[in-house]
Design a protein around this motif. Structure first.
Motif, PDB file in Angstrom:
ATOM      1  N   LEU A 165     -24.616 -38.723   9.409  1.00  0.00           N
ATOM      2  CA  LEU A 165     -23.446 -39.071   8.602  1.00  0.00           C
ATOM      3  C   LEU A 165     -22.156 -38.640   9.295  1.00  0.00           C
ATOM      4  N   VAL A 166     -22.182 -37.488   9.943  1.00  0.00           N
ATOM      5  CA  VAL A 166     -21.012 -37.034  10.705  1.00  0.00           C
ATOM      6  C   VAL A 166     -20.748 -38.009  11.861  1.00  0.00           C
ATOM      7  N   ASN A 167     -21.819 -38.416  12.544  1.00  0.00           N
ATOM      8  CA  ASN A 167     -21.666 -39.398  13.615  1.00  0.00           C
ATOM      9  C   ASN A 167     -21.074 -40.703  13.087  1.00  0.00           C
ATOM     10  N   LEU A 168     -21.572 -41.140  11.939  1.00  0.00           N
ATOM     11  CA  LEU A 168     -21.064 -42.360  11.318  1.00  0.00           C
ATOM     12  C   LEU A 168     -19.584 -42.210  11.002  1.00  0.00           C
ATOM     13  N   ASP A 176     -11.007 -32.766   4.990  1.00  0.00           N
ATOM     14  CA  ASP A 176     -12.166 -31.895   4.785  1.00  0.00           C
ATOM     15  C   ASP A 176     -12.760 -32.033   3.381  1.00  0.00           C
ATOM     16  N   ASP A 177     -11.888 -32.192   2.376  1.00  0.00           N
ATOM     17  CA  ASP A 177     -12.393 -32.269   1.003  1.00  0.00           C
ATOM     18  C   ASP A 177     -13.063 -33.607   0.691  1.00  0.00           C
ATOM     19  N   GLU A 178     -12.985 -34.549   1.628  1.00  0.00           N
ATOM     20  CA  GLU A 178     -13.653 -35.843   1.447  1.00  0.00           C
ATOM     21  C   GLU A 178     -15.042 -35.865   2.084  1.00  0.00           C
ATOM     22  N   LEU A 179     -15.359 -34.823   2.821  1.00  0.00           N
ATOM     23  CA  LEU A 179     -16.628 -34.784   3.553  1.00  0.00           C
ATOM     24  C   LEU A 179     -17.773 -34.336   2.653  1.00  0.00           C
ATOM     25  N   LEU A 180     -17.955 -35.084   1.597  1.00  0.00           N
ATOM     26  CA  LEU A 180     -19.005 -34.802   0.633  1.00  0.00           C
ATOM     27  C   LEU A 180     -20.066 -35.879   0.749  1.00  0.00           C
ATOM     28  N   GLU A 181     -21.299 -35.463   0.546  1.00  0.00           N
ATOM     29  CA  GLU A 181     -22.405 -36.413   0.690  1.00  0.00           C
ATOM     30  C   GLU A 181     -22.234 -37.637  -0.213  1.00  0.00           C
TER      31      GLU A 181
END
Length: 90
Positions: A47-50, A64-69
């Motif tokens: 997901l980080v790669n995506l 950063d606050d959008e990096l939720l599963e």
């Protein structure tokens, strides 16, 4: 560019990248907009790669606050967020 066309382009881009990251090109036909990406084998590293692909391709930035599963749960969810960031929302 028309929003519908853009939405389709974004969704195709996401589908291609996901199949690439999973190394499962055959998945393309089965991957629906509402398929839970965790169910097809996407893990947090993928997901980080995506996300990196998305940021580079669309010249956008995830806070950063959008990096939720849940923000990367399905192609539809990711596509909606990209469109929002590109100012293409309804």
């Amino acid at each position: 560019m028309e929003t519908m066309q853009t939405e389709q382009h974004i969704q195709n881009f996401l589908k291609d990248r996901i199949c690439e990251l999973l190394e499962r090109p055959e998945l393309s036909d089965d991957l629906m907009l509402d398929t839970q990406l965790s169910e097809v084998g996407m893990d947090s590293v993928m997901l980080v790669n995506l996300m990196v692909h998305i940021e580079q391709h669309y010249q956008i930035f995830y806070e950063d606050d959008e990096l939720l599963e849940e923000n990367f749960a399905t192609i539809q969810v990711i596509s909606d967020k990209i469109q929002e960031k590109l100012g293409l929302g309804d």
